[in-house]
Design an enzyme around this catalytic site. Structure first.
Site, PDB file in Angstrom:
ATOM      1  N   ASP A  18       0.205  34.211 -14.177  1.00 43.73           N
ATOM      2  CA  ASP A  18      -0.044  35.601 -14.733  1.00 43.73           C
ATOM      3  C   ASP A  18      -1.720  36.230 -14.359  1.00 43.73           C
ATOM      4  OD1 ASP A  18      -0.346  36.504 -17.196  1.00 43.73           O
ATOM      5  OD2 ASP A  18      -1.423  35.166 -18.389  1.00 43.73           O
ATOM      6  N   ALA A  55      -7.317  41.449 -22.321  1.00 49.10           N
ATOM      7  CA  ALA A  55      -6.914  41.016 -22.156  1.00 49.10           C
ATOM      8  C   ALA A  55      -6.245  39.938 -20.620  1.00 49.10           C
ATOM      9  CB  ALA A  55      -6.754  38.889 -22.619  1.00 49.10           C
ATOM     10  N   LEU A  68      -5.354  35.796 -21.853  1.00 47.52           N
ATOM     11  CA  LEU A  68      -5.796  34.636 -22.981  1.00 47.52           C
ATOM     12  C   LEU A  68      -4.155  33.884 -22.611  1.00 47.52           C
ATOM     13  CD1 LEU A  68      -4.955  38.056 -25.708  1.00 47.52           C
ATOM     14  CD2 LEU A  68      -6.997  35.383 -25.691  1.00 47.52           C
ATOM     15  N   HIS A  95       4.381  31.573 -24.457  1.00 45.51           N
ATOM     16  CA  HIS A  95       3.274  31.803 -24.688  1.00 45.51           C
ATOM     17  C   HIS A  95       2.413  30.751 -25.919  1.00 45.51           C
ATOM     18  CE1 HIS A  95      -0.829  34.226 -24.816  1.00 45.51           C
ATOM     19  NE2 HIS A  95      -0.782  33.333 -25.481  1.00 45.51           N
ATOM     20  N   HIS A 144       4.974  33.243 -13.010  1.00 48.43           N
ATOM     21  CA  HIS A 144       4.699  34.509 -14.193  1.00 48.43           C
ATOM     22  C   HIS A 144       3.694  35.210 -13.832  1.00 48.43           C
ATOM     23  CE1 HIS A 144       2.638  34.059 -18.820  1.00 48.43           C
ATOM     24  NE2 HIS A 144       2.393  35.105 -17.723  1.00 48.43           N
ATOM     25  N   HIS A 184       3.321  40.207 -14.510  1.00 48.01           N
ATOM     26  CA  HIS A 184       2.784  41.147 -14.704  1.00 48.01           C
ATOM     27  C   HIS A 184       2.710  41.360 -14.066  1.00 48.01           C
ATOM     28  CE1 HIS A 184       1.536  39.556 -19.303  1.00 48.01           C
ATOM     29  NE2 HIS A 184       2.056  38.377 -18.735  1.00 48.01           N
ATOM     30  N   PHE A 185       3.837  42.640 -13.337  1.00 44.65           N
ATOM     31  CA  PHE A 185       3.346  43.924 -13.280  1.00 44.65           C
ATOM     32  C   PHE A 185       3.418  44.865 -13.691  1.00 44.65           C
ATOM     33  CE2 PHE A 185       6.881  42.060  -9.567  1.00 44.65           C
ATOM     34  CZ  PHE A 185       6.108  41.424  -8.361  1.00 44.65           C
ATOM     35  N   ARG A 186       3.530  45.506 -14.963  1.00 42.14           N
ATOM     36  CA  ARG A 186       3.638  46.481 -15.606  1.00 42.14           C
ATOM     37  C   ARG A 186       4.995  47.118 -14.861  1.00 42.14           C
ATOM     38  NH1 ARG A 186       0.555  43.443 -18.836  1.00 42.14           N
ATOM     39  NH2 ARG A 186      -1.842  42.839 -18.252  1.00 42.14           N
ATOM     40  N   HIS A 224      -4.865  45.118 -15.785  1.00 43.30           N
ATOM     41  CA  HIS A 224      -6.018  46.169 -16.706  1.00 43.30           C
ATOM     42  C   HIS A 224      -7.136  47.207 -15.829  1.00 43.30           C
ATOM     43  CE1 HIS A 224      -4.014  44.542 -20.332  1.00 43.30           C
ATOM     44  NE2 HIS A 224      -4.551  43.239 -19.898  1.00 43.30           N
ATOM     45  N   HIS A 237       1.161  29.396 -19.249  1.00 44.10           N
ATOM     46  CA  HIS A 237      -0.044  28.736 -19.006  1.00 44.10           C
ATOM     47  C   HIS A 237      -1.371  27.929 -19.830  1.00 44.10           C
ATOM     48  CE1 HIS A 237       0.301  31.653 -22.005  1.00 44.10           C
ATOM     49  NE2 HIS A 237       0.557  33.036 -21.396  1.00 44.10           N
ATOM     50  N   ASN A 286       6.544  42.487 -21.453  1.00 43.27           N
ATOM     51  CA  ASN A 286       5.821  42.760 -22.124  1.00 43.27           C
ATOM     52  C   ASN A 286       5.558  44.305 -21.703  1.00 43.27           C
ATOM     53  OD1 ASN A 286       3.756  41.702 -20.712  1.00 43.27           O
ATOM     54  ND2 ASN A 286       2.037  41.336 -22.070  1.00 43.27           N
ATOM     55  N   LYS A 321      11.610  35.440 -22.799  1.00 41.40           N
ATOM     56  CA  LYS A 321       9.953  35.211 -23.337  1.00 41.40           C
ATOM     57  C   LYS A 321       9.263  35.057 -24.444  1.00 41.40           C
ATOM     58  CE  LYS A 321       5.498  34.081 -22.076  1.00 41.40           C
ATOM     59  NZ  LYS A 321       5.070  35.116 -21.348  1.00 41.40           N
TER      60      LYS A 321
HETATM   61  O1  DOR Z   1      -4.407  37.937 -20.559  1.00 40.58           O
HETATM   62  C1  DOR Z   1      -3.489  37.650 -20.825  1.00 40.58           C
HETATM   63  N1  DOR Z   1      -2.662  39.340 -20.547  1.00 40.58           N
HETATM   64  N2  DOR Z   1      -2.479  37.250 -21.282  1.00 40.58           N
HETATM   65  C2  DOR Z   1      -1.703  38.260 -21.783  1.00 40.58           C
HETATM   66  O2  DOR Z   1      -0.532  36.732 -22.242  1.00 40.58           O
HETATM   67  C3  DOR Z   1      -0.733  38.920 -21.110  1.00 40.58           C
HETATM   68  C4  DOR Z   1      -1.655  39.165 -20.321  1.00 40.58           C
HETATM   69  C5  DOR Z   1      -1.380  40.903 -20.265  1.00 40.58           C
HETATM   70  O3  DOR Z   1      -0.158  40.884 -20.169  1.00 40.58           O
HETATM   71  O4  DOR Z   1      -2.065  41.612 -20.001  1.00 40.58           O
HETATM   72 ZN    ZN Z   2       1.540  36.355 -18.989  1.00 40.16          ZN
END
Ligand code: DOR
Ligand code: ZN
Length: 343
Positions: free
Chosen positions: A246, A262, A218, A135, A13, A15-17, A250, A173, A41, A98
């Site tokens: 996860d 988050a 989150l 989620h 799980h 996130h690469f962006r 940011h 998560h 996302n 997802k």
């Molecule tokens: O903390 C989080 N950040 N929880 C998520 O479900 C998404 C993630 C994000 O994409 O920033």
């Molecule tokens: Zn996530």
């Protein structure tokens, strides 16, 4: 000095962006993980196979020279996702779908507003062996944020597992004893990922002595008893639980803001922190299965044949990571000492 050699782990799980951020995130994960389940996302989200394949190529292009890191792609479920979208995704080699409840987290506004209308899609996924990654939080404003996961289990997840019993589900998560116990009560088709932050921290680490925005993620950190239950289930060695960081970057300004984002960016230290967690639990012998075996077994994939070695040696996680535009990211556990180091 103690050392531990493991089959190379995967991150189930992540996130690469997108865009230039990939030059930061892809090498950070590829340094120690062989594969990662890549969250969809983005803005706009990855909603079909064609977009997933294009995103996959951008990730591959950002790998360090010589890296054989392999991204495993996911689709972002919407109210409009069709059975045909699922078939096309399976044919294109997309690994999973997802489900974000609309409004649950970062870039989830376009996501799902109700599960029941999607049951035909879930039936097709069960038929094709395509896992659903969830989620698991309700999003209505009446529900206290600390109760959102438990309520999702009762109102949505338990009924879904009953109604579409052949569907493979990863409860992503997980943060509560309720979630851990629910997963244990289900068939082998239901598993869960657990992040380093939910194993190491509780809500005091977010709120006591001042608000700590870099521990805000989150689902939100819960009370200590939930963290202890998560520690117990990984220590038990149950094959239902596997590694999913996860890791979610940011920028510092987006986190340290009146309405901060988050996400904890843990890629720089994830495998090392998991090693520390298992070591503190006296369960280092369970790390390899959690990090490198349970996930591939759940997804029906081969385990990695390469190995990594971690040594017991203190190092300090950087205070910040510089980005291309002068912005920085404060990584998870910034400035703190980690006792295990990747060799
Ligand atoms: O903390 C989080 N950040 N929880 C998520 O479900 C998404 C993630 C994000 O994409 O920033
Ligand atoms: Zn996530």
């Amino acid at each position: 000095m103690r050392a531990i050699t493991l089959r190379k782990p995967d991150d189930w799980h992540l996130h690469f962006r997108d865009g230039q951020m990939l030059n930061e995130t892809v090498p950070a994960t590829a340094r120690c993980f062989a594969r990662a389940i890549v969250m969809p996302n983005l803005v706009p989200p990855v909603v079909n196979a064609e977009q997933a394949l294009r995103y996959k190529q951008r990730i591959m292009d950002a790998r360090p020279a010589g890296s054989d890191f392999m991204p495993l792609m996911t689709l972002y479920l919407t109210d409009q996702t069709s059975v045909a979208d699922i078939r096309a995704a399976v044919e294109s080699g997309v690994s999973a779908v997802k489900l974000y409840p609309a409004g649950a987290t970062t870039n989830s506004d376009a996501a799902v507003t109700g599960l029941t209308p999607l049951y035909p899609v879930f039936e097709e996924m069960a038929e094709l062996g395509m896992p659903l990654l969830i989620h698991g939080e309700v999003t209505d404003l009446q529900t206290d944020i600390f109760d959102r996961e438990k309520q999702f289990i009762d109102e949505h997840l338990a009924p879904l597992t009953q109604a579409v019993s052949g569907l493979k589900i990863v409860f992503e998560h997980i943060t509560t004893a309720d979630a851990a116990d629910f997963v244990l009560s289900c068939s082998e088709r239901v598993g869960a990922t657990i992040t380093p932050q939910h194993l190491m921290l509780d809500r005091n680490d977010l709120l006591v002595g001042g608000i700590r925005p870099h521990n805000y993620c989150l689902p939100i950190l819960k009370r200590n008893t939930h963290k202890l239950r998560l520690q117990e289930v990984i220590k038990s060695g149950s094959s239902k639980f596997f590694l999913g960081t996860d890791s979610a970057p940011h920028t510092r300004s987006a986190k340290e803001s009146p309405c901060g984002c988050a996400g904890c960016y843990s890629a720089w230290s994830a495998i090392e922190l998991y090693a520390q967690i298992f070591d503190d639990l006296g369960a280092l012998d369970k790390l390899e299965a959690f990090a490198s075996e349970h996930g591939p077994r759940f997804y029906g994939l081969d385990m990695n044949s390469q190995r990594i070695t971690l040594i017991e040696q203190d190092w300090v996680i950087p205070e910040h990571i510089k980005l291309w535009d002068g912005e920085t990211i404060v990584p998870f556990y910034a400035g703190q000492t980690c006792r295990w180091k990747l060799q």
